[in-house]
Design a protein around this motif. Structure first.
Motif, PDB file in Angstrom:
ATOM      1  N   GLU A   1       0.811  -1.225   0.000  1.00  0.00           N
ATOM      2  CA  GLU A   1       0.000   0.000   0.000  1.00  0.00           C
ATOM      3  C   GLU A   1       0.839   1.268   0.000  1.00  0.00           C
ATOM      4  N   GLY A   2       2.137   1.146   0.315  1.00  0.00           N
ATOM      5  CA  GLY A   2       3.005   2.328   0.304  1.00  0.00           C
ATOM      6  C   GLY A   2       3.708   2.537  -1.024  1.00  0.00           C
ATOM      7  N   GLU A   3       3.405   1.701  -2.004  1.00  0.00           N
ATOM      8  CA  GLU A   3       4.082   1.783  -3.295  1.00  0.00           C
ATOM      9  C   GLU A   3       3.481   2.888  -4.172  1.00  0.00           C
ATOM     10  N   LEU A   4       4.240   3.247  -5.229  1.00  0.00           N
ATOM     11  CA  LEU A   4       3.738   4.197  -6.215  1.00  0.00           C
ATOM     12  C   LEU A   4       2.513   3.612  -6.919  1.00  0.00           C
ATOM     13  N   GLY A   5       1.617   4.478  -7.352  1.00  0.00           N
ATOM     14  CA  GLY A   5       0.426   4.036  -8.073  1.00  0.00           C
ATOM     15  C   GLY A   5      -0.772   3.769  -7.190  1.00  0.00           C
ATOM     16  N   VAL A   6      -0.587   3.828  -5.865  1.00  0.00           N
ATOM     17  CA  VAL A   6      -1.717   3.645  -4.938  1.00  0.00           C
ATOM     18  C   VAL A   6      -2.392   5.006  -4.780  1.00  0.00           C
ATOM     19  N   GLN A   7      -3.519   5.177  -5.445  1.00  0.00           N
ATOM     20  CA  GLN A   7      -4.162   6.492  -5.525  1.00  0.00           C
ATOM     21  C   GLN A   7      -5.650   6.406  -5.198  1.00  0.00           C
ATOM     22  N   ALA A   8      -6.183   7.523  -4.748  1.00  0.00           N
ATOM     23  CA  ALA A   8      -7.622   7.611  -4.476  1.00  0.00           C
ATOM     24  C   ALA A   8      -8.386   7.503  -5.788  1.00  0.00           C
ATOM     25  N   PRO A   9      -9.615   7.010  -5.807  1.00  0.00           N
ATOM     26  CA  PRO A   9     -10.399   6.633  -4.632  1.00  0.00           C
ATOM     27  C   PRO A   9     -10.279   5.168  -4.241  1.00  0.00           C
ATOM     28  N   VAL A  10      -9.634   4.310  -5.078  1.00  0.00           N
ATOM     29  CA  VAL A  10      -9.652   2.875  -4.781  1.00  0.00           C
ATOM     30  C   VAL A  10      -8.486   2.428  -3.912  1.00  0.00           C
ATOM     31  N   GLY A  11      -7.455   3.270  -3.770  1.00  0.00           N
ATOM     32  CA  GLY A  11      -6.297   2.860  -2.989  1.00  0.00           C
ATOM     33  C   GLY A  11      -5.533   1.754  -3.690  1.00  0.00           C
ATOM     34  N   PHE A  12      -5.079   0.750  -2.931  1.00  0.00           N
ATOM     35  CA  PHE A  12      -4.357  -0.372  -3.530  1.00  0.00           C
ATOM     36  C   PHE A  12      -5.388  -1.342  -4.073  1.00  0.00           C
ATOM     37  N   TRP A  13      -5.503  -1.393  -5.410  1.00  0.00           N
ATOM     38  CA  TRP A  13      -6.570  -2.161  -6.052  1.00  0.00           C
ATOM     39  C   TRP A  13      -5.996  -3.427  -6.651  1.00  0.00           C
TER      40      TRP A  13
END
Length: 412
Positions: free
Chosen positions: A354-366
């Motif tokens: 979850e701390g990696e690049l690409g984890v973005q709102a609104p879904v977070g780590f998908w």
């Protein structure tokens, strides 16, 4: 959507072809608006007298909807064909010099000079008002085309052409389970006959399935965090801890276990939870709130709710939660059967990256397929490298699609 042309029919910019298609769209829309009205009006009004005096067929004898096609005599179809042909070939013949759907001598709502009426048509002098009315006609015609197809489909499959086609049945609108936003939802018209006994039987089945599915959903989740100690089958040396979760458990339970389950459920189904026709669906003597009551396990007075409003609220909540559980269980079984997972990753996202690049709102780590649920860093890095490579290629490819429309290299 603006100008919506997903098939690119108008991309060649041919004005004549566009006008022809617009004229066809208007014609179909107008016919479908009349057809939708025709589906509804005949349920409340029929012309008096005879449709065919020679055959003794009255207008009131004609069925509604598709069924009427087989009842109209040949002479009737000839009259309809001649009437439409007269309009199509003479009154409503498109003049290339006029706008699509605009016919000489006709105005607002298609009223004008013909062999029925003979007065000057209504027209709008204000250009803004006229444009608004014409846009409304196109929009309503498009809606009518979709609506008519829906009416024909429902009439052809369910056989209903009356008010039940577009209005919900009113026989059971005050029953439990009638909740916003859909109200009394009966798309197949199962309750259209108003048979109270059938409705009670279906409600009892709905409650039973809902209760079973609520327990089943809990049964999917709890074994991930707790299992009974000891043996499920001492004779075969099978412990509760050895039984896998979800669908895989079906093959691990011994025959004796299935017999015990069947006898336990049969005892409840045939005795304790046997529906009394005199009681409300799902209400069993000796049982109260949350199904607690007198049986071979417990022997005390069941808790009940004295306040009618509180009782109604709880019963509505049970039906709603049962419906949700039926849908949720199907989703769990599908995901378990296709992906194979029954653990928390089925309903909770993996948090290893979850701390990696690409984890973005609104879904977070998908990660709906749970590809990174194992927490394997090397596998994650390999997938991220592939993702970046594909993304970079596709960004260049998108530019390559657009730029040649405006610029090409000179020469060979």
């Amino acid at each position: 959507v603006g100008f919506w042309d997903p098939l690119g029919l108008a991309q060649d910019g041919d004005a004549d072809a566009f006008k022809r298609r617009r004229a066809v769209e208007l014609k179909h829309g107008r016919i479908c608006m009349l057809a939708c009205v025709g589906y509804i009006v005949q349920e409340y009004f029929r012309w008096p007298g005879y449709l065919s005096p020679a055959q003794g067929i009255k207008f009131s004898d004609m069925p509604s909807g598709i069924a009427a096609i087989s009842k109209v005599p040949l002479e009737g179809w000839l009259q309809i064909g001649l009437f439409l042909g007269h309009y199509e070939g003479y009154f409503f013949r498109q003049d290339p010099k006029r706008a699509p759907g605009d016919f000489e001598g006709y105005g607002f709502l298609g009223v004008g000079k013909n062999f029925i009426f003979n007065y000057d048509p209504i027209e709008f002098k204000d250009d803004a008002v006229r444009k608004q009315k014409l846009n409304a006609e196109i929009a309503n015609g498009r809606l009518a085309m979709v609506a008519l197809m829906a009416m024909l489909f429902q009439n052809g499959t369910v056989g209903e052409a009356g008010p039940a086609m577009w209005l919900p049945s009113a026989a059971f609108e005050s029953e439990l389970g009638v909740q916003a936003p859909v109200g009394f939802w009966d798309p197949l018209g199962l309750a259209a006959s108003g048979d109270a006994a059938d409705f009670k039987r279906r409600r009892a089945v709905e409650l039973k399935h809902g209760r079973i599915c609520m327990l089943a959903c809990i049964g999917y989740i709890v074994p991930e965090y707790f299992k009974w100690p000891g043996y499920l089958s001492p004779s075969t040396g099978l412990k509760f801890a050895d039984v896998p979760n979800g669908i895989a458990a079906v093959s691990k339970v011994p025959v004796e276990g299935w017999l015990q389950i069947a006898l336990f459920l049969g005892h409840y189904e045939g005795y304790f939870f046997r529906q009394d026709p005199k009681r409300a669906p799902g209400d069993f003597e000796g049982y109260g709130f949350l199904g607690v009551g007198k049986n071979f396990i417990f022997n005390f007075e069941p808790p009940t709710l004295a306040d009618p409003e509180a009782r109604k609220k709880k019963l509505n909540a049970e039906i709603a939660n049962g419906r949700l559980a039926m849908v949720a269980l199907m989703a769990m079984l599908f995901q378990n059967g296709t992906v194979g997972s029954t653990g928390p990753e089925m309903w909770l996202p993996s948090n290893a990256f979850e701390g990696e690049l690409g984890v973005q709102a609104p879904v977070g780590f998908w990660d709906p397929l749970g590809l990174s649920s194992g927490g394997d860093v090397d596998a994650f890095k390999r997938r991220r490298a592939v993702e970046l490579k594909h993304g970079r290629i596709c960004m260049l490819a998108c530019i390559g699609y657009i730029v040649p429309e405006y610029f090409k290299w000179p020469g060979y």
